[in-house]
Structure formats: C-alpha cells, structure tokens
Design a protein around this motif. Structure first.
Motif, mmCIF file in Angstrom:
data_model
loop_
_atom_site.group_PDB
_atom_site.id
_atom_site.type_symbol
_atom_site.label_atom_id
_atom_site.label_comp_id
_atom_site.label_asym_id
_atom_site.label_seq_id
_atom_site.Cartn_x
_atom_site.Cartn_y
_atom_site.Cartn_z
ATOM 1 N N ARG A 8 0.830 -1.215 0.000
ATOM 2 C CA ARG A 8 0.000 0.000 0.000
ATOM 3 C C ARG A 8 0.857 1.255 0.000
ATOM 4 O O ARG A 8 0.486 2.276 -0.611
ATOM 5 N N LEU A 9 1.998 1.203 0.668
ATOM 6 C CA LEU A 9 2.897 2.363 0.672
ATOM 7 C C LEU A 9 3.616 2.496 -0.670
ATOM 8 O O LEU A 9 3.790 3.610 -1.188
ATOM 9 N N LEU A 10 4.031 1.383 -1.245
ATOM 10 C CA LEU A 10 4.775 1.435 -2.506
ATOM 11 C C LEU A 10 3.886 1.809 -3.682
ATOM 12 O O LEU A 10 4.396 2.227 -4.733
ATOM 13 N N ASP A 11 2.566 1.684 -3.522
ATOM 14 C CA ASP A 11 1.642 2.055 -4.590
ATOM 15 C C ASP A 11 1.170 3.506 -4.494
ATOM 16 O O ASP A 11 0.349 3.944 -5.308
ATOM 17 N N LEU A 12 1.671 4.243 -3.534
ATOM 18 C CA LEU A 12 1.318 5.659 -3.426
ATOM 19 C C LEU A 12 1.867 6.423 -4.626
ATOM 20 O O LEU A 12 2.879 6.027 -5.224
ATOM 21 N N PRO A 13 1.232 7.554 -4.998
ATOM 22 C CA PRO A 13 1.732 8.349 -6.134
ATOM 23 C C PRO A 13 3.178 8.794 -5.937
ATOM 24 O O PRO A 13 3.938 8.875 -6.905
ATOM 25 N N ASP A 14 3.561 9.108 -4.712
ATOM 26 C CA ASP A 14 4.935 9.524 -4.395
ATOM 27 C C ASP A 14 5.458 8.593 -3.302
ATOM 28 O O ASP A 14 5.516 8.948 -2.125
ATOM 29 N N PRO A 15 5.834 7.364 -3.649
ATOM 30 C CA PRO A 15 6.121 6.339 -2.643
ATOM 31 C C PRO A 15 7.401 6.628 -1.864
ATOM 32 O O PRO A 15 8.280 7.373 -2.317
ATOM 33 N N PRO A 16 7.527 6.051 -0.692
ATOM 34 C CA PRO A 16 8.753 6.222 0.093
ATOM 35 C C PRO A 16 9.944 5.554 -0.581
ATOM 36 O O PRO A 16 9.786 4.603 -1.360
ATOM 37 N N THR A 17 11.122 6.054 -0.269
ATOM 38 C CA THR A 17 12.357 5.438 -0.776
ATOM 39 C C THR A 17 12.950 4.475 0.238
ATOM 40 O O THR A 17 13.921 3.774 -0.065
ATOM 41 N N ALA A 18 12.392 4.470 1.443
ATOM 42 C CA ALA A 18 12.852 3.546 2.478
ATOM 43 C C ALA A 18 11.652 3.099 3.303
ATOM 44 O O ALA A 18 10.750 3.898 3.575
ATOM 45 N N GLY A 35 8.923 -5.086 -9.045
ATOM 46 C CA GLY A 35 10.147 -4.929 -9.827
ATOM 47 C C GLY A 35 11.165 -4.017 -9.189
ATOM 48 O O GLY A 35 12.064 -3.515 -9.885
ATOM 49 N N LEU A 36 11.087 -3.814 -7.873
ATOM 50 C CA LEU A 36 12.022 -2.945 -7.166
ATOM 51 C C LEU A 36 13.137 -3.764 -6.549
ATOM 52 O O LEU A 36 12.899 -4.814 -5.953
ATOM 53 N N GLU A 37 14.358 -3.278 -6.657
ATOM 54 C CA GLU A 37 15.513 -3.947 -6.068
ATOM 55 C C GLU A 37 15.819 -3.338 -4.700
ATOM 56 O O GLU A 37 15.752 -2.123 -4.511
ATOM 57 N N VAL A 38 16.156 -4.221 -3.747
ATOM 58 C CA VAL A 38 16.609 -3.797 -2.432
ATOM 59 C C VAL A 38 18.126 -3.996 -2.393
ATOM 60 O O VAL A 38 18.606 -5.107 -2.642
ATOM 61 N N PRO A 39 18.928 -2.927 -2.179
ATOM 62 C CA PRO A 39 18.533 -1.575 -1.782
ATOM 63 C C PRO A 39 18.588 -0.556 -2.913
ATOM 64 O O PRO A 39 18.438 0.643 -2.657
ATOM 65 N N GLY A 40 18.817 -0.995 -4.161
ATOM 66 C CA GLY A 40 19.002 -0.033 -5.242
ATOM 67 C C GLY A 40 17.828 0.906 -5.424
ATOM 68 O O GLY A 40 17.996 2.117 -5.605
ATOM 69 N N ASP A 41 16.611 0.347 -5.387
ATOM 70 C CA ASP A 41 15.412 1.159 -5.551
ATOM 71 C C ASP A 41 14.719 1.471 -4.230
ATOM 72 O O ASP A 41 13.964 2.447 -4.140
ATOM 73 N N LEU A 42 14.940 0.647 -3.248
ATOM 74 C CA LEU A 42 14.220 0.779 -1.982
ATOM 75 C C LEU A 42 15.073 0.220 -0.858
ATOM 76 O O LEU A 42 15.549 -0.913 -0.931
#
Length: 334
Positions: A229-239, A259-266
């Motif tokens: 739910r947080l990652l689907d926000l219009p301006d999602p958190p980076t951490a 499709g997000l890489e930890v920690p490259g994208d998040l």
C-alpha cells in the motif's frame, strides 16, 4: 572440624567462622544489606571447599515456596522469546529457581490464566510483551513485566526502542532518504506504539522529511500487503522501516512484486535482529534488541521483589546493525 559425611550448613558455618543463619542468608541469595560482601565471599568459598550444596527441596518446604517462576509470553513460536527464556533461566538457575514458560496470547483473559491460584504453584511471574493489566489476573502474585508499558504498577524492564528508531532514521537520512514509510504491526502493545511515535517524530524533524504509515498483522503475507500500500502511493517512500524483522520479509516480497531492487530502488530496515535478518537476501539492516539480557534483567528484578525490594531497572539499549538492505536514496528522489 566438618564430619566425613555429606557436608551440612553447620559444617559450612564452622569452616567460615560464621553462624548458620549467615550461611543461610548468603547461600539463599538474601545477604545483600545484611552481610558484608567479604563475609558472603568467605561463606561461598567455604561451601566450595566442602562441596556443600543446599537441599533446595527441603528449604522450599520449610519456607512454603516452590522456587518456580512462570514466564508468560504471547507465543512460543518466535525466536525472540526463546532468547528471553534463556536469559531468565540462566539467572534463575544461579539462584536455585526453575522457570516454566507459558504462552498467553494477546486476546487471552483472566479465565485463561495458567493457574486458578498461582500463589499456590509459583513464587513469581515474568510477563513479556503483554498489556500491563495482565498483572491484575494473578491475585497478588509478585510480577515483573518485560517489554511492556513502564507506566504500569508492576516493575518493568524495557528496551529503549525509541532510541533504536532514531538511530534508524539518522542512518537513512545520512543516505539521503527523506520519504520514509513505516510498515507497522497492528498490535496494541506499548513497544509498537513507542516505536511508531519515535519514528514519526524523528522523520518529521528531518528537513523535507515525509512520514507515511501502513499497518498489518505480524505475519509475512499481511506485512507484504501493508508495504504494498505504501509502494503504490503516487509519491512512494524510498525507504521502509518495519516494526520487526519478520515484517521486513513481507516488505521484500512487496518490493520484488513491483520490480524494485533492495537496496538499489528501496531501502528496508527492521528491528530485533533475529535469525531471519541474516536469512534474507540482501541481509537486513536492523536494530539488535538484547532479548537474552531482557530475560536476565527481568529475573534479577523479580528476585529483588521476592526479597522485599523495589527494583528500578533502566532501559536496555539496542544496537544498529548495518547490512546490505540499506543504500543511498535513488537519484530520482528529491
């Protein structure tokens, strides 16, 4: 001189040059404030030379005690509570006490208590990670609370979880993160409330800091949905800062499903540092909470209560352990 049979407390008293009552105080762990440390050491050394071991069963019958402590935890399946048990059992054994572990879930009530009259079966209770009103269910049996609201009536040993959350925030801020999401445990326990309040305050104090929160059960699937739910926000958190390491596993799943890489994208962090923290790939940055020390300090406090004292234990600090799950904020982040 001591006899040639099994040594007695009278033999120890004669060997040490003290009274039998002094021997009983020292070997029963009740000498503090009544016997000098030097005398206590003399008694222990005399007992060691003679190979004396007190008859705890007879002593228990004489004093009307069982020398048994009940450790109540929400579950027996979490490794964290195994460490709590180990710490408490070590200190208990040093003082001739045994410990019985008993799971009592958050939704249990007084009718579910393990003993109808606990004072007849046990000497005291350690209650870990439960609501403070649990103490009222035990009809006056001495209780020490662990990882619970320190504002309660019973003596309480806690972690300094607020400092742990501030350390996580400072670590992420140094990596350039400002949009920070909190994947929270939807459990009405003091420790999780304190973690959330400290994190929100620390993030909002950052220049440009943004705090968002989503809660779920303390279970991987529910944590995955909460993180999603947080990652689907219009301006999602980076951490994502997770309330414990198991929740972090759900956050990893949510990231990879998008499709997000930890920690490259998040970046992802946890708290506790239980076994799953190093089973995840990449290994998890987390705050190590000394669960074994919690059990040990709790048992020490309970022994003081049983001896008529009023313990005032200080909070146990956590330790930030930086591993591979945190990295610089993505360049697209402001």
């Amino acid at each position: 001189m001591p006899g040639t049979g099994r040594p007695t407390s009278r033999d120890v008293a004669q060997e040490a040059g003290v009274s039998q009552s002094t021997v009983s105080l020292v070997l029963g762990g009740k000498w503090s404030g009544r016997v000098s440390p030097a005398t206590a050491q003399t008694v222990r050394e005399a007992a060691g030379r003679l190979g004396y071991r007190p008859n705890l069963a007879a002593r228990s019958l004489r004093l009307g005690t069982t020398r048994t402590v009940l450790l109540i935890v929400p579950t027996l399946s979490a490794p964290f509570f195994g460490d709590v048990y180990q710490g408490a059992a070590r200190v208990a054994a040093e003082h001739g006490f045994g410990i019985v572990a008993y799971p009592w879930p958050d939704d249990a009530g007084p009718a579910d208590s393990p003993f109808a009259a606990p004072h007849e079966a046990i000497d005291g209770i350690l209650a870990s990670s439960l609501a403070t009103d649990v103490a009222s269910a035990f009809r006056g049996t001495p209780v020490v609370m662990l990882d619970s609201d320190p504002a309660g009536a019973a003596p309480t040993v806690v972690f300094d979880v607020a400092s742990g959350m501030r350390a996580i925030t400072a670590h992420l801020a140094a990596l350039g993160h400002r949009r920070i999401g909190h994947v929270a445990a939807s459990i009405g326990q003091w420790t999780f409330h304190d973690r959330g309040a400290a994190l929100a305050e620390a993030v909002r104090a950052l220049p440009g800091g943004s705090y968002v929160r989503s809660a779920g059960d303390l279970e991987v699937g529910s944590a995955r949905d909460a993180a999603g739910r947080l990652l689907d926000l219009p301006d999602p958190p980076t951490a994502l800062v997770c309330d414990d390491d198991l929740i972090s596993a759900g956050a990893y799943k949510a990231a990879r499903a998008r499709g997000l890489e930890v920690p490259g994208d998040l970046s992802v962090t946890g708290i506790d540092d239980v076994q799953i923290a190093t089973a995840l790939e990449p290994e998890l940055t987390t705050v190590r909470l000394p669960a074994e020390a919690l059990g040990a300090q709790g048992m020490t406090a309970l022994l003081e209560v049983l001896d008529g004292g009023t313990p005032r234990p200080g909070p146990l600090p956590g330790e930030l352990v930086v591993r591979g799950s945190t990295g610089p904020a993505p360049r697209t982040a402001p």
